[in-house]
Design a protein around this motif. Structure first.
Motif, PDB file in Angstrom:
ATOM      1  N   UNK A  89       0.829  -1.209   0.000  1.00 32.96           N
ATOM      2  CA  UNK A  89       0.000   0.000   0.000  1.00 32.96           C
ATOM      3  C   UNK A  89       0.862   1.258   0.000  1.00 32.96           C
ATOM      4  N   UNK A  90       1.940   1.235   0.762  1.00 33.64           N
ATOM      5  CA  UNK A  90       2.839   2.392   0.794  1.00 33.64           C
ATOM      6  C   UNK A  90       3.530   2.574  -0.559  1.00 33.64           C
ATOM      7  N   UNK A  91       3.907   1.462  -1.194  1.00 29.96           N
ATOM      8  CA  UNK A  91       4.503   1.559  -2.521  1.00 29.96           C
ATOM      9  C   UNK A  91       3.519   2.108  -3.543  1.00 29.96           C
ATOM     10  N   UNK A  92       2.270   1.645  -3.476  1.00 26.96           N
ATOM     11  CA  UNK A  92       1.240   2.155  -4.382  1.00 26.96           C
ATOM     12  C   UNK A  92       0.988   3.633  -4.133  1.00 26.96           C
ATOM     13  N   UNK A  93       0.971   4.037  -2.870  1.00 31.10           N
ATOM     14  CA  UNK A  93       0.743   5.444  -2.528  1.00 31.10           C
ATOM     15  C   UNK A  93       1.864   6.315  -3.073  1.00 31.10           C
ATOM     16  N   UNK A  94       3.105   5.875  -2.938  1.00 28.67           N
ATOM     17  CA  UNK A  94       4.241   6.622  -3.464  1.00 28.67           C
ATOM     18  C   UNK A  94       4.122   6.780  -4.975  1.00 28.67           C
ATOM     19  N   UNK A  95       3.678   5.721  -5.665  1.00 29.42           N
ATOM     20  CA  UNK A  95       3.586   5.768  -7.125  1.00 29.42           C
ATOM     21  C   UNK A  95       2.481   6.694  -7.617  1.00 29.42           C
ATOM     22  N   UNK A  96       1.501   7.001  -6.775  1.00 30.22           N
ATOM     23  CA  UNK A  96       0.446   7.916  -7.235  1.00 30.22           C
ATOM     24  C   UNK A  96       0.986   9.331  -7.449  1.00 30.22           C
ATOM     25  N   UNK A  97       2.080   9.678  -6.763  1.00 25.15           N
ATOM     26  CA  UNK A  97       2.696  10.984  -6.969  1.00 25.15           C
ATOM     27  C   UNK A  97       3.869  10.930  -7.941  1.00 25.15           C
ATOM     28  N   UNK A  98       4.613   9.839  -7.896  1.00 25.43           N
ATOM     29  CA  UNK A  98       5.805   9.724  -8.745  1.00 25.43           C
ATOM     30  C   UNK A  98       5.809   8.339  -9.372  1.00 25.43           C
ATOM     31  N   UNK A  99       5.183   8.170 -10.516  1.00 25.44           N
ATOM     32  CA  UNK A  99       5.102   6.857 -11.145  1.00 25.44           C
ATOM     33  C   UNK A  99       6.470   6.234 -11.322  1.00 25.44           C
ATOM     34  N   UNK A 100       6.560   4.946 -10.984  1.00 29.24           N
ATOM     35  CA  UNK A 100       7.826   4.230 -11.106  1.00 29.24           C
ATOM     36  C   UNK A 100       7.867   3.489 -12.437  1.00 29.24           C
ATOM     37  N   UNK A 101       8.834   3.801 -13.297  1.00 28.66           N
ATOM     38  CA  UNK A 101       8.912   3.103 -14.584  1.00 28.66           C
ATOM     39  C   UNK A 101       9.141   1.611 -14.414  1.00 28.66           C
ATOM     40  N   UNK A 102       8.373   0.834 -15.176  1.00 31.64           N
ATOM     41  CA  UNK A 102       8.529  -0.626 -15.207  1.00 31.64           C
ATOM     42  C   UNK A 102       8.487  -1.203 -13.797  1.00 31.64           C
ATOM     43  N   UNK A 103       7.521  -0.750 -12.986  1.00 32.75           N
ATOM     44  CA  UNK A 103       7.386  -1.293 -11.633  1.00 32.75           C
ATOM     45  C   UNK A 103       7.045  -2.788 -11.695  1.00 32.75           C
ATOM     46  N   UNK A 104       7.541  -3.562 -10.731  1.00 33.58           N
ATOM     47  CA  UNK A 104       7.218  -4.986 -10.667  1.00 33.58           C
ATOM     48  C   UNK A 104       5.744  -5.127 -10.323  1.00 33.58           C
ATOM     49  N   UNK A 105       4.958  -5.780 -11.166  1.00 33.30           N
ATOM     50  CA  UNK A 105       3.526  -5.885 -10.905  1.00 33.30           C
ATOM     51  C   UNK A 105       3.239  -6.786  -9.732  1.00 33.30           C
ATOM     52  N   UNK A 106       2.171  -6.503  -8.999  1.00 35.84           N
ATOM     53  CA  UNK A 106       1.741  -7.368  -7.919  1.00 35.84           C
ATOM     54  C   UNK A 106       0.682  -8.307  -8.451  1.00 35.84           C
TER      55      UNK A 106
END
Length: 384
Positions: free
Chosen positions: A367-384
């Motif tokens: 959830x914290x990782x998803x929250x961080x990505x809402x402001x700064x999208x992470x390129x090629x993030x590992x999908x859950x």
């Protein structure tokens, strides 16, 4: 040859992500400290901070004092800019947390459910917990993760009721339940509890920095989760890891003639199901394992056989045993011996280190990782 260079927007997003991540991890940081922590130049950090302040995700707090040079101001995350929810639904009910970006748990809500757990009762508890958390949140909900103690069809988010399920009776549609309570752009990430527990183990436990892991969960229910090549392995629908249906052989309490069946068949034949349920009587089983009775050791052997079969298929570097009876010495020894005797298998065996609310810990991490990505999208993030 043409070389594709990263765009300016991508570079800005990456620097913003680094800055926001280190501030969130530290709780508060000055610009100079953020530059030191990220390795970015001070001008780059200043530009990222300006963008993050403008977006509202960071705020400036009190001024620093003491030390050399000019006094600065501390940067902190702004709870009012948005929070995340991490929720766990299991045999004892539903527990949910509101999370700030820096990991603080801002609120916790719990709801119990009667046993046997029906989809209607669990859905009602889930709805009440989510509604209470969202209404009390200091900012909008921007990310949600949900752990369910049953298989989850990742294409639809629906919980799948298998014949040997010890937990849920009936269907459950978490997406349909949560959607009216969340902003339209928020899509909950839903997975089963063993998958979240393995994420917790890879983040905080014995499987940290290990890319190929097989984790077995042995408690009232039985399941497995896998990471292969640093990525979670879910299967076509997300139902991988249902070891209760893996084939094995064992003998029952009243016979010495081996029979072939599923692992759940073996548990039942050995008399370890609670009467009238598909849940394992963990207290009786652990008592028998403590005394090393014949039937408990036969079950440990069945677990070892299934583990070896999965090890040949997946070639894990590490096998993690979790759950109350999964961590028992008799089970650990049986699996370790079987792995050692299996030609070519090189996996080491360890017990889980994250044992308290492991699934919720994993859901919280995601959830914290998803929250961080809402402001700064992470390129090629590992999908859950």
């Amino acid at each position: 040859m043409t070389v594709d260079l990263p765009s300016l927007g991508l570079l800005r997003s990456l620097s913003d992500r680094h800055v926001l991540s280190v501030v969130a991890s530290a709780g508060q940081l000055t610009r100079a400290a953020a530059a030191s922590a990220t390795g970015l130049s001070k001008p780059t950090v200043s530009q990222s901070v300006a963008r993050l302040l403008e977006s509202g995700v960071l705020v400036e707090g009190e001024r620093t004092s003491g030390g050399r040079g000019r006094a600065g101001t501390y940067l902190t995350v702004n709870d009012a800019a948005g929070c995340a929810l991490a929720i766990q639904a299991g045999p004892t009910g539903v527990v949910g947390e509101t999370l700030a970006l820096d990991g603080r748990v801002l609120a916790t809500r719990r709801r119990t459910v009667p046993v046997p757990v029906t989809g209607g009762a669990l859905g009602s508890a889930l709805r009440k917990v989510c509604r209470s958390l969202t209404s009390a949140s200091p900012g909008p909900i921007r990310a949600v993760t949900l752990s369910v103690a049953d298989p989850v069809d990742r294409r639809t988010g629906r919980v799948v009721e298998f014949p040997a399920s010890p937990f849920l009776v009936g269907e459950l549609d978490p997406v349909g339940i949560l959607a009216p309570l969340l902003p339209a752009e928020v899509h909950p990430v839903i997975d089963n509890d063993v998958s979240w527990a393995l994420l917790a183990e890879r983040t905080h436990g014995v499987a940290a920095d290990t890319d190929d892991v097989l984790q077995l969960y042995l408690d009232e229910g039985m399941g497995a989760a896998m990471w292969v090549g640093g990525r979670p392995l879910h299967g076509a629908r997300g139902l991988a890891g249902e070891i209760a249906y893996a084939r094995t052989s064992t003998t029952g309490r009243a016979t010495t003639t081996p029979t072939s069946g599923t692992l759940m068949d073996a548990v039942e034949a050995l008399g370890y199901l609670r009467e009238g349920t598909r849940a394992i009587d963990v207290d009786e089983l652990i008592d028998d394992l403590d005394r090393a009775t014949g039937q408990s050791r036969r079950l440990a052997t069945a677990i070892a056989e299934i583990t070896v079969a999965h090890a040949y298929l997946l070639d894990p570097e590490l096998v993690v045993l979790s759950g109350r009876w999964g961590r028992h010495t008799e089970v650990v020894n049986a699996v370790t011996t079987a792995i050692g005797d299996a030609g070519g298998v090189q996996a080491r065996v360890a017990t889980a280190e994250v044992t308290e609310d492991a699934a919720l810990v994993g859901a919280r991490t995601a959830a914290l990782g998803e929250l961080l990505r809402t402001w700064t999208p992470e390129p090629r993030a590992v999908p859950r």
